[in-house]
Structures are given as structure tokens and as C-alpha cells.
Design a protein around this motif. Structure first.
Motif, PDB file in Angstrom:
ATOM      1  N   TRP A  49       1.116  -1.601  -0.153  1.00 52.59           N
ATOM      2  CA  TRP A  49      -0.516   0.032  -0.109  1.00 52.59           C
ATOM      3  C   TRP A  49       0.590   1.013  -0.051  1.00 52.59           C
ATOM      4  CZ3 TRP A  49       1.274   3.193   4.107  1.00 52.59           C
ATOM      5  CH2 TRP A  49       1.489   2.612   5.508  1.00 52.59           C
ATOM      6  N   ALA A  50       0.306   2.042  -0.735  1.00 53.28           N
ATOM      7  CA  ALA A  50       0.962   3.713  -0.338  1.00 53.28           C
ATOM      8  C   ALA A  50       0.328   4.451  -0.458  1.00 53.28           C
ATOM      9  CB  ALA A  50       1.467   4.372  -1.796  1.00 53.28           C
ATOM     10  N   HIS A  51       0.637   6.155   0.969  1.00 52.10           N
ATOM     11  CA  HIS A  51      -0.371   6.725   1.381  1.00 52.10           C
ATOM     12  C   HIS A  51       0.985   7.942   0.831  1.00 52.10           C
ATOM     13  CE1 HIS A  51      -1.017  10.107   3.938  1.00 52.10           C
ATOM     14  NE2 HIS A  51      -2.542   9.449   4.356  1.00 52.10           N
ATOM     15  N   TYR A  52      -1.020   8.567   0.024  1.00 47.86           N
ATOM     16  CA  TYR A  52      -0.049  10.520  -0.433  1.00 47.86           C
ATOM     17  C   TYR A  52      -0.932  11.541   0.007  1.00 47.86           C
ATOM     18  CZ  TYR A  52       1.752   8.283  -4.519  1.00 47.86           C
ATOM     19  OH  TYR A  52       2.878   7.972  -6.070  1.00 47.86           O
ATOM     20  N   ARG A  53      -0.647  12.598   0.049  1.00 48.45           N
ATOM     21  CA  ARG A  53      -0.839  13.861   0.713  1.00 48.45           C
ATOM     22  C   ARG A  53      -0.645  14.203  -0.495  1.00 48.45           C
ATOM     23  NH1 ARG A  53       0.869  15.783   6.757  1.00 48.45           N
ATOM     24  NH2 ARG A  53       0.851  13.783   7.551  1.00 48.45           N
ATOM     25  N   MET A  54      -1.672  14.063  -0.867  1.00 45.31           N
ATOM     26  CA  MET A  54      -2.393  15.450  -2.238  1.00 45.31           C
ATOM     27  C   MET A  54      -2.252  16.684  -1.699  1.00 45.31           C
ATOM     28  SD  MET A  54      -2.183  13.306  -4.042  1.00 45.31           S
ATOM     29  CE  MET A  54      -2.447  11.567  -4.493  1.00 45.31           C
ATOM     30  N   SER A  55      -3.169  17.894  -2.914  1.00 45.53           N
ATOM     31  CA  SER A  55      -3.100  18.745  -2.535  1.00 45.53           C
ATOM     32  C   SER A  55      -4.449  19.146  -1.930  1.00 45.53           C
ATOM     33  CB  SER A  55      -3.362  19.496  -3.991  1.00 45.53           C
ATOM     34  OG  SER A  55      -3.112  21.311  -3.287  1.00 45.53           O
ATOM     35  N   GLY A  56      -4.708  19.057  -0.920  1.00 45.70           N
ATOM     36  CA  GLY A  56      -6.495  19.213  -0.179  1.00 45.70           C
ATOM     37  C   GLY A  56      -6.495  17.915   0.260  1.00 45.70           C
ATOM     38  N   GLY A 112      -6.599  19.141  -9.367  1.00 46.85           N
ATOM     39  CA  GLY A 112      -6.709  18.092  -8.144  1.00 46.85           C
ATOM     40  C   GLY A 112      -7.623  17.625  -7.097  1.00 46.85           C
ATOM     41  N   ALA A 113      -8.205  16.047  -8.750  1.00 51.15           N
ATOM     42  CA  ALA A 113      -9.241  15.322  -7.418  1.00 51.15           C
ATOM     43  C   ALA A 113      -8.249  14.386  -8.263  1.00 51.15           C
ATOM     44  CB  ALA A 113     -10.406  15.449  -8.317  1.00 51.15           C
ATOM     45  N   THR A 114      -8.446  12.960  -7.150  1.00 52.43           N
ATOM     46  CA  THR A 114      -8.001  12.163  -7.299  1.00 52.43           C
ATOM     47  C   THR A 114      -8.539  11.368  -8.262  1.00 52.43           C
ATOM     48  OG1 THR A 114      -5.420  12.432  -6.592  1.00 52.43           O
ATOM     49  CG2 THR A 114      -6.493  10.194  -6.938  1.00 52.43           C
ATOM     50  N   LEU A 115      -8.762  10.417  -9.005  1.00 55.84           N
ATOM     51  CA  LEU A 115      -9.541   9.287  -9.611  1.00 55.84           C
ATOM     52  C   LEU A 115      -8.712   7.989  -8.542  1.00 55.84           C
ATOM     53  CD1 LEU A 115     -10.591   8.507 -13.279  1.00 55.84           C
ATOM     54  CD2 LEU A 115     -10.142   6.731 -12.112  1.00 55.84           C
ATOM     55  N   LEU A 116      -9.845   7.423  -8.772  1.00 55.57           N
ATOM     56  CA  LEU A 116      -9.067   5.390  -7.804  1.00 55.57           C
ATOM     57  C   LEU A 116     -10.340   5.006  -8.727  1.00 55.57           C
ATOM     58  CD1 LEU A 116      -7.421   4.122  -6.565  1.00 55.57           C
ATOM     59  CD2 LEU A 116      -9.620   5.274  -4.350  1.00 55.57           C
ATOM     60  N   SER A 117      -9.698   4.094  -9.391  1.00 56.88           N
ATOM     61  CA  SER A 117     -11.002   2.356  -9.644  1.00 56.88           C
ATOM     62  C   SER A 117      -9.819   1.544  -8.956  1.00 56.88           C
ATOM     63  CB  SER A 117     -10.361   2.671 -11.321  1.00 56.88           C
ATOM     64  OG  SER A 117     -10.663   1.039 -11.571  1.00 56.88           O
TER      65      SER A 117
END
Length: 304
Positions: A49-56, A112-117
């Protein structure tokens, strides 16, 4: 215990290669701080697994997840499992704009949205490994196939359930992340993403971000390594390259549609970034397969 290794951006790394496609299949290092690059990033988690801090917002990707996000906003791989193996690529905007995805979805990603499939299957790790191998092979035809197949795989996302993060009901302030990056930069990137095809300058951008133009230029350069003008031009040029790949493209019309005020300004900026004129680029594209064959480059970085 040995000191923990961290990812450090290289002088010739993805952050400094905004017009090149890079593929990867690796165990990544966590980052000391957020980084930024002018490509759309594709991650497929093979294991761990990987954890990201995105913008917001924050996002955790698990094994079997396929994620897509705009690297032009600061993001930070700040934690991961010891067995993490991920694969994917960094898509220049020229390829991102070629994707046949809903325009609203593309806009959300650029903002800035993250698409997750999670609609993936056993073929995905096999395919990503092959695309990475083809990109490294130094063979133009294999590289073309890798890019074409990757784009087709991403286009299939629209037919399956997916998430767009963050959910508006779950957005939280992220003071710790803002300590490393500036919210002004986020507002600047959002405004440019929405308006780069219009006649905008540093004053317009600064007003939208709610700051003085000089401060906007200083803080943007500090956090991205690029001037506002260079960033706007990059957005316009990437979009223009995608338009030039169309059969009915007209150079003057492409210049206007991409936000350049004149053909001379377009030609000068295009040659500076692409190393060729828009007319020559268009001519070469029409004589080649759907994706321009990349020049030989180190590792899995392919020049477009």
C-alpha cells in the motif's frame, strides 16, 4: 538500524522533464516533502500500500488499485508498506489531452481530484510490466505500443465504477501539508488549469489567487521551480501538441485555440520546448503511427 532512504528529485528527473513520458515498475522511496511535476501520474499498486498527501486531501492506494492524478499540484508519498511494489507512468499533457475521457472528468483531475479505480483484474499487473519493459527497450514500435495500450487502458476507466477524491463531504483542512507547500500555489494552479487557453498574465493569476503579482511570481517559482509564464506556456504547448496530432489541424488555429496571441509567439515557444516548429511536428506526426515514436532515452523515459 540503517538510516531510512528518501526520494530526492534529480536534476534530470521527472520534475524537469515536462514533455517526456516516463514509465516505472519499482519499489518507491518515501519523500521528504511534496514534489511537483508537469505530467499526469498513473499508479497501479501491484502489492502493498501507498499513502499520499495530495493538494487538499489524502489518499491510500491498496494492492489492485489504479489511480490517476495531476502531478502539477504538489503531492507527497509520505508512507508506504515495506513490500510496496507499484507501476505506472507520468503522462505529459499531450497524451492526457488525447485521452477520450469526459471533459468534466479531465477538468476535475486538472483541478486536483484523484481518480481511484478498483475495477482491475489479473491482466493489469502483467500489462503494466510489459509496457514498462517496452518503454525501456529502445525500440520505437514497442514504445508506441506501450503508450497506445496504456491510453486505451485508461480510457476503459469510464465504463467502470470509480471514485473521485476527495468526497466533498469528507474534505478536511490539512495544516501539516500546508506547512510544506503554499495554498497560494494551489490556487494559482487551479486558475491556470481553468484559463490557460485565455489571454491571461501574472496580474490576472495573482488577482485570482488573492495576492500581489510579485508575490505570486516569487512563491510559484519557489515551490515549482518554474516561472508563471513558463508554466502557462507549458500548459498551452502540451495542449497544442495534442491538437497538432489531429488530421484537420491548422497551425494558426491551433495557436489561437491554445491561448497564444500570435503565430510568432507560438512558433518561438514551441521550438524552445519541442526542438522543432509546429509545422514540422505536425508533418512528422502525420507520417508516423498514432503516437510519435520517441527518441532513445535512458531507462524508461521516452521523448515525445
Amino acid at each position: 538500524m540503517a538510516p531510512r532512504a528518501y526520494y530526492e528529485p534529480a536534476a534530470n528527473g521527472v520534475e524537469r522533464l515536462p514533455t517526456e513520458l516516463s514509465m516505472f515498475h519499482a519499489t518507491p522511496l518515501v519523500m521528504r516533502a511534496p514534489h511537483w511535476h508537469a505530467q499526469v501520474e498513473v499508479n497501479y499498486i501491484v502489492r502493498g500500500w501507498a499513502h499520499y498527501r495530495m493538494s487538499g486531501h489524502e489518499a491510500t492506494f491498496q494492492a489492485g488499485d489504479l489511480a490517476l492524478f495531476w502531478g502539477g499540484l504538489p503531492h507527497w508519498l509520505d508512507d508506504c508498506s515495506e513490500d510496496l511494489l507499484y507501476t505506472g507512468g507520468h503522462l505529459p499533457l499531450v497524451h492526457f489531452f488525447r485521452l477520450r475521457l469526459p471533459s468534466e472528468l479531465q477538468a476535475r483531475l486538472m483541478q486536483g481530484a484523484t481518480l481511484l479505480s478498483r475495477a482491475t483484474d489479473a491482466s493489469d499487473p502483467v500489462n503494466f510490466a510489459r509496457w514498462n519493459e517496452y518503454a525501456r527497450a529502445g525500440d520505437a514500435m514497442k514504445a508506441n505500443l506501450a503508450v497506445d495500450e496504456l491510453l486505451l487502458r485508461l480510457e476503459r476507466i469510464r465504463f467502470d465504477p470509480f471514485l473521485l477524491l476527495p468526497d466533498p463531504g469528507l474534505v478536511r483542512d490539512s495544516a501539516e501539508f500546508d506547512h510544506h507547500t503554499s495554498p497560494v500555489v494551489v490556487r494559482i494552479c487551479e486558475y491556470i488549469a481553468d484559463n490557460f487557453r485565455e489571454d491571461i498574465d501574472s496580474t490576472d493569476i495573482a488577482v485570482a489567487a488573492g495576492v500581489h503579482p510579485k508575490y505570486a511570481m516569487t512563491v510559484f517559482k519557489k515551490f515549482t521551480g518554474m516561472t508563471l509564464n513558463d508554466y502557462v506556456n507549458l500548459m498551452r504547448l502540451s495542449y497544442a501538441q495534442a491538437l497538432l496530432m489531429r488530421e484537420d489541424s491548422n497551425v494558426l488555429q491551433v495557436a489561437m485555440d491554445s491561448g497564444f496571441g500570435s503565430l510568432s509567439a507560438f512558433n518561438k515557444s514551441f521550438r524552445k520546448v519541442a526542438g522543432t516548429s509546429p509545422s514540422d511536428f505536425r508533418r512528422e506526426v502525420r507520417c508516423r503511427p498514432a503516437v510519435t515514436p520517441p527518441a532513445r532515452a535512458p531507462e524508461a523515459v521516452q521523448r515525445i
